[in-house]
Design a protein around this motif. Structure first.
Motif, PDB file in Angstrom:
ATOM      1  N   GLY A   1      15.950  -8.673   5.824  1.00 20.32           N
ATOM      2  CA  GLY A   1      17.229  -9.265   5.425  1.00 20.32           C
ATOM      3  C   GLY A   1      17.509  -9.084   3.938  1.00 20.32           C
ATOM      4  O   GLY A   1      18.654  -8.896   3.522  1.00 20.32           O
ATOM      5  N   ASP A   2      16.447  -9.127   3.132  1.00 13.29           N
ATOM      6  CA  ASP A   2      16.620  -8.929   1.683  1.00 13.29           C
ATOM      7  C   ASP A   2      17.176  -7.533   1.408  1.00 13.29           C
ATOM      8  O   ASP A   2      18.167  -7.373   0.697  1.00 13.29           O
ATOM      9  CB  ASP A   2      15.278  -9.082   0.954  1.00 13.29           C
ATOM     10  CG  ASP A   2      14.720 -10.498   1.041  1.00 13.29           C
ATOM     11  OD1 ASP A   2      15.460 -11.412   1.451  1.00 13.29           O
ATOM     12  OD2 ASP A   2      13.539 -10.674   0.698  1.00 13.29           O
TER      13      ASP A   2
ATOM     14  N   THR B   1      10.984 -20.265  -0.770  1.00 18.40           N
ATOM     15  CA  THR B   1      11.389 -19.451  -1.921  1.00 18.40           C
ATOM     16  C   THR B   1      11.406 -17.959  -1.611  1.00 18.40           C
ATOM     17  O   THR B   1      11.608 -17.150  -2.502  1.00 18.40           O
ATOM     18  CB  THR B   1      10.458 -19.659  -3.134  1.00 18.40           C
ATOM     19  OG1 THR B   1       9.137 -19.290  -2.735  1.00 18.40           O
ATOM     20  CG2 THR B   1      10.502 -21.087  -3.626  1.00 18.40           C
ATOM     21  N   ARG B   2      11.175 -17.592  -0.375  1.00 18.49           N
ATOM     22  CA  ARG B   2      11.339 -16.191   0.007  1.00 18.49           C
ATOM     23  C   ARG B   2      12.012 -16.139   1.359  1.00 18.49           C
ATOM     24  O   ARG B   2      11.979 -17.106   2.114  1.00 18.49           O
ATOM     25  CB  ARG B   2       9.979 -15.468   0.095  1.00 18.49           C
ATOM     26  CG  ARG B   2       9.300 -15.309  -1.234  1.00 18.49           C
ATOM     27  CD  ARG B   2       8.088 -14.390  -1.099  1.00 18.49           C
ATOM     28  NE  ARG B   2       7.309 -14.395  -2.346  1.00 18.49           N
ATOM     29  CZ  ARG B   2       6.279 -13.582  -2.572  1.00 18.49           C
ATOM     30  NH1 ARG B   2       5.915 -12.709  -1.640  1.00 18.49           N
ATOM     31  NH2 ARG B   2       5.617 -13.632  -3.705  1.00 18.49           N
ATOM     32  N   GLY B   3      12.593 -14.982   1.663  1.00 19.72           N
ATOM     33  CA  GLY B   3      13.213 -14.808   2.968  1.00 19.72           C
ATOM     34  C   GLY B   3      12.437 -13.796   3.779  1.00 19.72           C
ATOM     35  O   GLY B   3      11.205 -13.830   3.824  1.00 19.72           O
TER      36      GLY B   3
ATOM     37  N   THR C   1      20.749  -6.904   2.698  1.00 17.74           N
ATOM     38  CA  THR C   1      21.915  -7.308   1.898  1.00 17.74           C
ATOM     39  C   THR C   1      21.958  -6.554   0.578  1.00 17.74           C
ATOM     40  O   THR C   1      23.002  -6.097   0.160  1.00 17.74           O
ATOM     41  CB  THR C   1      21.912  -8.826   1.578  1.00 17.74           C
ATOM     42  OG1 THR C   1      20.644  -9.180   1.052  1.00 17.74           O
ATOM     43  CG2 THR C   1      22.188  -9.660   2.822  1.00 17.74           C
ATOM     44  N   GLU C   2      20.818  -6.395  -0.068  1.00 14.68           N
ATOM     45  CA  GLU C   2      20.846  -5.874  -1.438  1.00 14.68           C
ATOM     46  C   GLU C   2      21.024  -4.361  -1.520  1.00 14.68           C
ATOM     47  O   GLU C   2      21.698  -3.871  -2.425  1.00 14.68           O
ATOM     48  CB  GLU C   2      19.545  -6.260  -2.166  1.00 14.68           C
ATOM     49  CG  GLU C   2      19.594  -5.906  -3.656  1.00 14.68           C
ATOM     50  CD  GLU C   2      18.254  -6.039  -4.363  1.00 14.68           C
ATOM     51  OE1 GLU C   2      17.269  -6.442  -3.720  1.00 14.68           O
ATOM     52  OE2 GLU C   2      18.205  -5.713  -5.561  1.00 14.68           O
TER      53      GLU C   2
ATOM     54  N   ASN D   1      15.904  -4.147  -6.649  1.00 18.26           N
ATOM     55  CA  ASN D   1      16.272  -3.758  -8.017  1.00 18.26           C
ATOM     56  C   ASN D   1      15.416  -4.434  -9.076  1.00 18.26           C
ATOM     57  O   ASN D   1      15.062  -3.808 -10.074  1.00 18.26           O
ATOM     58  CB  ASN D   1      17.755  -4.053  -8.279  1.00 18.26           C
ATOM     59  CG  ASN D   1      18.655  -3.054  -7.579  1.00 18.26           C
ATOM     60  OD1 ASN D   1      18.469  -1.849  -7.693  1.00 18.26           O
ATOM     61  ND2 ASN D   1      19.623  -3.550  -6.827  1.00 18.26           N
ATOM     62  N   ALA D   2      15.090  -5.711  -8.864  1.00 22.16           N
ATOM     63  CA  ALA D   2      14.364  -6.457  -9.898  1.00 22.16           C
ATOM     64  C   ALA D   2      12.867  -6.132  -9.912  1.00 22.16           C
ATOM     65  O   ALA D   2      12.201  -6.362 -10.918  1.00 22.16           O
ATOM     66  CB  ALA D   2      14.575  -7.957  -9.719  1.00 22.16           C
TER      67      ALA D   2
ATOM     68  N   ALA E   1       9.293 -10.903  -3.281  1.00 24.20           N
ATOM     69  CA  ALA E   1       9.508 -11.973  -4.265  1.00 24.20           C
ATOM     70  C   ALA E   1      10.755 -11.735  -5.107  1.00 24.20           C
ATOM     71  O   ALA E   1      11.468 -12.673  -5.452  1.00 24.20           O
ATOM     72  CB  ALA E   1       8.290 -12.098  -5.177  1.00 24.20           C
ATOM     73  N   ARG E   2      11.028 -10.490  -5.465  1.00 21.50           N
ATOM     74  CA  ARG E   2      12.056 -10.231  -6.476  1.00 21.50           C
ATOM     75  C   ARG E   2      13.238  -9.394  -5.989  1.00 21.50           C
ATOM     76  O   ARG E   2      14.268  -9.331  -6.666  1.00 21.50           O
ATOM     77  CB  ARG E   2      11.442  -9.549  -7.704  1.00 21.50           C
ATOM     78  CG  ARG E   2      10.238 -10.310  -8.279  1.00 21.50           C
ATOM     79  CD  ARG E   2      10.022 -10.007  -9.755  1.00 21.50           C
ATOM     80  NE  ARG E   2      11.245 -10.068 -10.517  1.00 21.50           N
ATOM     81  CZ  ARG E   2      11.751 -11.165 -11.094  1.00 21.50           C
ATOM     82  NH1 ARG E   2      11.120 -12.310 -10.983  1.00 21.50           N
ATOM     83  NH2 ARG E   2      12.890 -11.121 -11.762  1.00 21.50           N
TER      84      ARG E   2
ATOM     85  N   ARG F   1      16.743 -20.914   1.746  1.00 23.77           N
ATOM     86  CA  ARG F   1      16.495 -20.569   0.336  1.00 23.77           C
ATOM     87  C   ARG F   1      17.524 -21.220  -0.576  1.00 23.77           C
ATOM     88  O   ARG F   1      17.200 -21.653  -1.679  1.00 23.77           O
ATOM     89  CB  ARG F   1      16.559 -19.058   0.146  1.00 23.77           C
ATOM     90  CG  ARG F   1      15.455 -18.344   0.837  1.00 23.77           C
ATOM     91  CD  ARG F   1      15.722 -16.857   0.847  1.00 23.77           C
ATOM     92  NE  ARG F   1      15.185 -16.226  -0.350  1.00 23.77           N
ATOM     93  CZ  ARG F   1      15.174 -14.898  -0.515  1.00 23.77           C
ATOM     94  NH1 ARG F   1      15.701 -14.095   0.400  1.00 23.77           N
ATOM     95  NH2 ARG F   1      14.657 -14.374  -1.597  1.00 23.77           N
TER      96      ARG F   1
END
Lengths: 190, 190
Positions: free
Chosen positions: B103-104, B97-99, B107-108, B24-25, B20-21, B169
């Motif tokens: 992949g999240d 609203t999510r991927g 990238t992050e 880091n978040a 969801a976040r 998204r």
């Protein structure tokens, strides 16, 4: 060369820090330190990091060389290939340690900021439109099949590029870029 | 049903919060609150958030239903289409609203954590291998062209899927999933 304004220095630093670290990990102080300006000066120019992120997306977008896709002096299929080679070279020069700022924000932050979500959506749409123009030209000259409409193909190829960057970063290898070139220029656009 | 251990509760909460976040978040406290366990219990089970992220990737990977791609009782092309329809339905249920957690993180955080980078790389490789098995079967039965080898095609399609989620998204629209189905099942696999 004209001296950059403090605002421009902050925007350039933001593109670099957001690209290297992502939205959440790039702090305002990190950005102002990189820009070489006092942290206090930030809020003279931007109301929030989110506000700066939207401007950084525009600045990054200007570096995507969309005009190269519109240069009708180059045969459209050659133009498309050269364009993705430019993107590839940029990533290889960075040793596959960064992706695309649109894709970065498109995974990390679009679900949590409406203004950034809209800015990423518009950035990707502008990019897809420029790509679709070159694809449509190639279809009109008969070098590319018109079975799939140009807008659909452009968006698909752009999505494939964004995902390819995820593979390249995860493998930290330029070899991960090969399936994109093999399939796009060996099957989809030929 | 057997009561989940505290460790399992933390892992399930981590998959949800990271998804969801982002890495880091999603804070440790956010994760332990979601799990309904005391924050102090976290370090009895994991040495760091990074350590937990690797376990969360495994758990998320187990929910990707790779076994469906290996079910030879279903014709390979039907199996491949149903598989991506399962992924699509999941995203549509979440209102785009999510991927994908791969992949999240891809990238992050992969540029900043070697252990997470390796875990994402292996997760994507396992996924591509499962996909390539079904693609190879379709090629062997002659329903799909063998012009591009199955591994290359599998990785390309997986990349295209990951990038498609970025578009979905950013546009917050299931329509953004259409180019994937149009091109993959209209041109690449047919």
């Amino acid at each position: 060369m004209a001296r950059r304004s403090m605002r421009e220095q902050i925007v350039d630093a933001a593109v670099d820090r957001f690209h290297a670290r992502g939205f959440n990990a790039a702090g305002v102080k990190d950005i102002t330190d990189t820009a070489g300006v006092p942290k206090g000066s930030f809020y003279n120019h931007f109301s929030s990091k989110e506000d700066l992120a939207v401007v950084a997306l525009e600045k990054y977008g200007a570096s995507r060389r969309l005009q190269d896709l519109e240069d009708t002096s180059v045969e459209p299929l050659v133009r498309l290939r050269r364009y993705f080679e430019f993107l590839r070279d940029e990533i290889v020069d960075l040793k596959c340690t960064r992706g695309c700022l649109f894709g970065d924000f498109g995974t990390e932050i679009v679900d949590h900021s409406e203004v950034i979500r809209e800015a990423v959506g518009q950035s990707l749409q502008r990019w897809a439109t420029a790509l679709s123009g070159a694809i449509r030209e190639a279809q009109e000259t008969g070098t590319v099949s018109a079975d799939i409409d140009a807008e659909t193909m452009a968006r698909f190829i752009l999505n494939a590029w964004e995902g390819t960057l995820i593979s390249a970063r995860s493998d930290r290898s330029a070899d991960a870029l090969n399936p994109f070139f093999d399939v796009v220029f060996g099957t989809l656009l030929r």
